[in-house]
Design a protein around this motif. Structure first.
Motif, PDB file in Angstrom:
ATOM      1  N   PHE A   1       0.052  -2.131 -10.578  1.00 16.80           N
ATOM      2  CA  PHE A   1       0.213  -0.799 -10.023  1.00 16.80           C
ATOM      3  C   PHE A   1      -1.110  -0.040  -9.943  1.00 16.80           C
ATOM      4  N   PRO A   2      -1.201   0.891  -8.973  1.00 20.43           N
ATOM      5  CA  PRO A   2      -2.356   1.809  -8.942  1.00 20.43           C
ATOM      6  C   PRO A   2      -2.236   2.817 -10.078  1.00 20.43           C
ATOM      7  N   TYR A   3      -3.359   3.402 -10.452  1.00 19.87           N
ATOM      8  CA  TYR A   3      -3.365   4.375 -11.550  1.00 19.87           C
ATOM      9  C   TYR A   3      -2.938   5.748 -11.031  1.00 19.87           C
ATOM     10  N   PRO A   4      -2.128   6.467 -11.784  1.00 21.00           N
ATOM     11  CA  PRO A   4      -1.681   7.790 -11.338  1.00 21.00           C
ATOM     12  C   PRO A   4      -2.869   8.720 -11.079  1.00 21.00           C
ATOM     13  N   PHE A   5      -2.757   9.515 -10.035  1.00 30.92           N
ATOM     14  CA  PHE A   5      -3.849  10.424  -9.677  1.00 30.92           C
ATOM     15  C   PHE A   5      -4.249  11.363 -10.811  1.00 30.92           C
TER      16      PHE A   5
ATOM     17  N   THR B   1       0.337   8.777  -6.211  1.00 30.32           N
ATOM     18  CA  THR B   1       1.239   9.929  -6.188  1.00 30.32           C
ATOM     19  C   THR B   1       2.615   9.592  -6.742  1.00 30.32           C
ATOM     20  N   ASN B   2       2.898   8.323  -6.966  1.00 30.76           N
ATOM     21  CA  ASN B   2       4.240   7.899  -7.336  1.00 30.76           C
ATOM     22  C   ASN B   2       4.647   8.467  -8.694  1.00 30.76           C
ATOM     23  N   THR B   3       5.718   9.262  -8.720  1.00 31.87           N
ATOM     24  CA  THR B   3       6.101   9.942  -9.955  1.00 31.87           C
ATOM     25  C   THR B   3       6.807   9.015 -10.942  1.00 31.87           C
ATOM     26  N   ILE B   4       7.403   7.934 -10.472  1.00 31.86           N
ATOM     27  CA  ILE B   4       7.974   6.963 -11.410  1.00 31.86           C
ATOM     28  C   ILE B   4       6.859   6.359 -12.245  1.00 31.86           C
ATOM     29  N   LEU B   5       5.766   5.992 -11.602  1.00 25.78           N
ATOM     30  CA  LEU B   5       4.632   5.423 -12.327  1.00 25.78           C
ATOM     31  C   LEU B   5       3.967   6.482 -13.204  1.00 25.78           C
ATOM     32  N   LEU B   6       3.868   7.707 -12.701  1.00 23.94           N
ATOM     33  CA  LEU B   6       3.278   8.783 -13.500  1.00 23.94           C
ATOM     34  C   LEU B   6       4.105   9.051 -14.752  1.00 23.94           C
ATOM     35  N   ASN B   7       5.434   9.100 -14.603  1.00 22.78           N
ATOM     36  CA  ASN B   7       6.295   9.336 -15.759  1.00 22.78           C
ATOM     37  C   ASN B   7       6.171   8.208 -16.783  1.00 22.78           C
ATOM     38  N   LEU B   8       6.125   6.981 -16.291  1.00 24.52           N
ATOM     39  CA  LEU B   8       5.964   5.835 -17.180  1.00 24.52           C
ATOM     40  C   LEU B   8       4.642   5.915 -17.930  1.00 24.52           C
ATOM     41  N   TRP B   9       3.581   6.213 -17.205  1.00 21.86           N
ATOM     42  CA  TRP B   9       2.237   6.313 -17.783  1.00 21.86           C
ATOM     43  C   TRP B   9       2.145   7.453 -18.803  1.00 21.86           C
ATOM     44  N   THR B  10       2.626   8.632 -18.403  1.00 18.95           N
ATOM     45  CA  THR B  10       2.520   9.811 -19.261  1.00 18.95           C
ATOM     46  C   THR B  10       3.365   9.666 -20.523  1.00 18.95           C
ATOM     47  N   SER B  11       4.601   9.184 -20.370  1.00 23.07           N
ATOM     48  CA  SER B  11       5.469   9.014 -21.526  1.00 23.07           C
ATOM     49  C   SER B  11       4.919   7.971 -22.486  1.00 23.07           C
ATOM     50  N   ALA B  12       4.386   6.874 -21.949  1.00 21.47           N
ATOM     51  CA  ALA B  12       3.820   5.826 -22.804  1.00 21.47           C
ATOM     52  C   ALA B  12       2.630   6.365 -23.592  1.00 21.47           C
ATOM     53  N   ASN B  13       1.766   7.116 -22.936  1.00 20.10           N
ATOM     54  CA  ASN B  13       0.609   7.673 -23.625  1.00 20.10           C
ATOM     55  C   ASN B  13       1.006   8.746 -24.634  1.00 20.10           C
ATOM     56  N   LYS B  14       2.030   9.516 -24.311  1.00 19.63           N
ATOM     57  CA  LYS B  14       2.545  10.501 -25.249  1.00 19.63           C
ATOM     58  C   LYS B  14       3.054   9.806 -26.520  1.00 19.63           C
ATOM     59  N   ILE B  15       3.753   8.686 -26.341  1.00 21.49           N
ATOM     60  CA  ILE B  15       4.272   7.940 -27.490  1.00 21.49           C
ATOM     61  C   ILE B  15       3.123   7.394 -28.336  1.00 21.49           C
ATOM     62  N   VAL B  16       2.090   6.860 -27.686  1.00 21.56           N
ATOM     63  CA  VAL B  16       0.938   6.353 -28.431  1.00 21.56           C
ATOM     64  C   VAL B  16       0.294   7.474 -29.239  1.00 21.56           C
ATOM     65  N   TYR B  17       0.124   8.626 -28.604  1.00 23.39           N
ATOM     66  CA  TYR B  17      -0.501   9.768 -29.280  1.00 23.39           C
ATOM     67  C   TYR B  17       0.307  10.202 -30.500  1.00 23.39           C
ATOM     68  N   ASP B  18       1.610  10.417 -30.312  1.00 25.80           N
ATOM     69  CA  ASP B  18       2.447  10.878 -31.411  1.00 25.80           C
ATOM     70  C   ASP B  18       2.595   9.815 -32.492  1.00 25.80           C
ATOM     71  N   SER B  19       2.662   8.562 -32.100  1.00 24.44           N
ATOM     72  CA  SER B  19       2.728   7.472 -33.081  1.00 24.44           C
ATOM     73  C   SER B  19       1.490   7.476 -33.964  1.00 24.44           C
TER      74      SER B  19
ATOM     75  N   VAL C   1       0.813  -1.217   0.000  1.00 26.36           N
ATOM     76  CA  VAL C   1       0.000   0.000   0.000  1.00 26.36           C
ATOM     77  C   VAL C   1       0.846   1.267   0.000  1.00 26.36           C
ATOM     78  N   ALA C   2       2.165   1.136   0.201  1.00 26.79           N
ATOM     79  CA  ALA C   2       3.032   2.313   0.139  1.00 26.79           C
ATOM     80  C   ALA C   2       3.069   2.895  -1.268  1.00 26.79           C
ATOM     81  N   VAL C   3       2.774   2.073  -2.260  1.00 28.65           N
ATOM     82  CA  VAL C   3       2.744   2.531  -3.655  1.00 28.65           C
ATOM     83  C   VAL C   3       1.337   3.033  -3.953  1.00 28.65           C
ATOM     84  N   ASP C   4       1.219   4.310  -4.280  1.00 26.18           N
ATOM     85  CA  ASP C   4      -0.107   4.862  -4.567  1.00 26.18           C
ATOM     86  C   ASP C   4      -0.046   5.762  -5.794  1.00 26.18           C
TER      87      ASP C   4
END
Length: 435
Positions: free
Chosen positions: A416-420, A104-122, A99-102
């Motif tokens: 993983f939980p979904y980024p806020f 707010t985790n910026t590693i997960l947010l960066n992974l999520w955001t970058s992956a979606n950015k790549i999908v969009y630009d692709s 439960v310590a992973v929620d």
């Protein structure tokens, strides 16, 4: 051989322009303030090439990219990595797990955001490349962009139970297995496009030459077919990969390998131990030469264990896939059929491979061949063991742990939980997993 940095400089004006237009945000809309100007930029081969090259940069070139955050997130929850500084809060959450992973985790947010950015630009590149008159150049753009789109979708499907189906406002979610199927469809479309119109030399001269497009498409198809349980397809695609050809992300002094940058600071993480976090029947053999490939001792007055391998130098390449991964895919599929004799034959290709015989990366176990008879479970245990060693710090281990039915207690999170920011902006965001 051209580096990503050198090629990017050719298109720097185009990238700068498109970066302003294709603005990222917490939402997956990536809307630009001037649609007409964007349409003009995306209507030229130069503009589309700039966006395509940008995909690799988003994927690999800094700590916000998919590559670093996938290695870090996976490494902590599967006990590959040791946290060195508890002041690194996102890493501390993942190292603690549960439960310590929620959200707010910026590693997960960066992974999520970058992956979606790549999908969009692709999607932008794929849709607009089809309109170009030069079909050979268009074919290259579609194939190259499809690789990074598939990687982005595949990475999200490895870590989250459900994945957005697209990048529009309030995008619906699909199951992770459906996401793997979607990644396969993206790669299939690339192959169909290449078959109809072979990639032109003009395109190949304008992108980083270190990504072997055809082999990478087949390798990723083998990977995601395996992950989705389509074993016949996984074997077919693995057999289509030329194991003498490399395909990797290249770095240089001005665009350094981000893993090296992090490891050299010795302030974030290093390997958990010289056994790469494995124990019991999965512990590496003492003579396994992959251990000194991936780790070494350094420091004074007391030397400590450091990561080597694909984080050894500023210029260390990061493989999109390893030849050993492809061989182990074959071994696993054959073991599950079950065709145990041929599975053992494939497994031994990895077990006995010497560093000198791996002309691409110098990675080899150099162990005696496995002999005797094995049950299916014993052989699967050995395949899992050698995947963990061969593919150390590749971001793939948690998927392997699930597929090989490893105990939940041996990992710190299952999904993983979904980024806020996603939850705040998308009412379709699913509930977080319990673990």
């Amino acid at each position: 051989m051209k580096s990503l940095r050198n090629i990017t400089s050719t298109y720097i004006a185009g990238i700068a322009f498109l970066t302003m237009l294709l603005v990222t945000s917490c939402k997956k809309e990536y809307l630009d303030p001037s649609r007409a100007k964007t349409d003009v930029a995306l209507g030229s081969s130069q503009g589309l090439t700039a966006v395509a090259i940008g995909l690799q940069r988003v994927y690999s070139l800094n700590r916000t990219g998919v590559m670093f955050n996938s290695v870090a997130a996976n490494g902590f929850i599967t006990n590959e990595l040791l946290l060195l500084n508890a002041g690194n809060v996102p890493e501390l959450q993942l190292s603690t797990g549960g439960v310590a992973v929620d959200g707010t985790n910026t590693i997960l947010l960066n992974l999520w955001t970058s992956a979606n950015k790549i999908v969009y630009d692709s999607d932008l590149v794929i849709a607009n490349a089809a309109k170009l008159g030069d079909k050979g150049y268009a074919s290259g753009l579609i194939a190259y962009s499809s690789i990074f789109k598939a990687l982005a979708i595949g990475n999200m499907a490895q870590y989250w139970e459900k994945v957005p189906d697209g990048t529009g406002t309030n995008a619906p979610f699909i199951t992770r297995n459906a996401a793997f199927t979607k990644a396969l469809a993206v790669l299939d479309n690339a192959l169909t496009t290449i078959t109809a119109n072979p990639i032109s030399t003009a395109f190949l001269s304008n992108i980083p030459s270190d990504v072997n497009i055809i082999n990478t498409i087949h390798a990723l198809k083998a990977r995601y077919a395996l992950f989705s349980g389509n074993y016949p397809l996984a074997l077919t695609e693995a057999n289509a990969v030329d194991l003498t050809k490399a395909s990797f992300l290249k770095f240089d002094a001005t665009s350094p390998n981000v893993l090296f940058t992090v490891i050299s600071s010795n302030n974030v993480f290093q390997p958990l131990n010289a056994s790469l976090g494995l124990n019991g029947i999965y512990a590496p053999d003492a003579a396994d030469k992959r251990i000194p490939f991936y780790t070494f001792m350094q420091g004074s007055p007391a030397a400590t264990l450091r990561m080597k391998g694909f984080a050894a130098l500023t210029t260390s390449p990061f493989p999109i896939y390893l030849p050993g991964e492809i061989i182990l895919i074959k071994a696993e599929v054959l073991a599950r059929q079950p065709d145990l004799p041929n599975a053992l034959t494939e497994l031994n290709k990895v077990v006995t491979k010497t560093p000198a015989s791996d002309l691409i990366y110098g990675l080899g176990a150099d162990l005696p061949a496995l002999t005797g008879s094995y049950t299916q479970q014993q052989l699967l245990d050995l395949i899992y063991k050698h995947r963990c060693i061969e593919l150390y710090a590749s971001g793939l281990k948690v998927e392997d742990m699930r597929r090989f039915n490893q105990p939940l207690a041996d990992r710190k999170r299952n999904f993983f939980p979904y980024p806020f920011p996603e939850r705040d902006n998308n009412t379709n965001t699913p509930a977080d997993p319990a673990f």
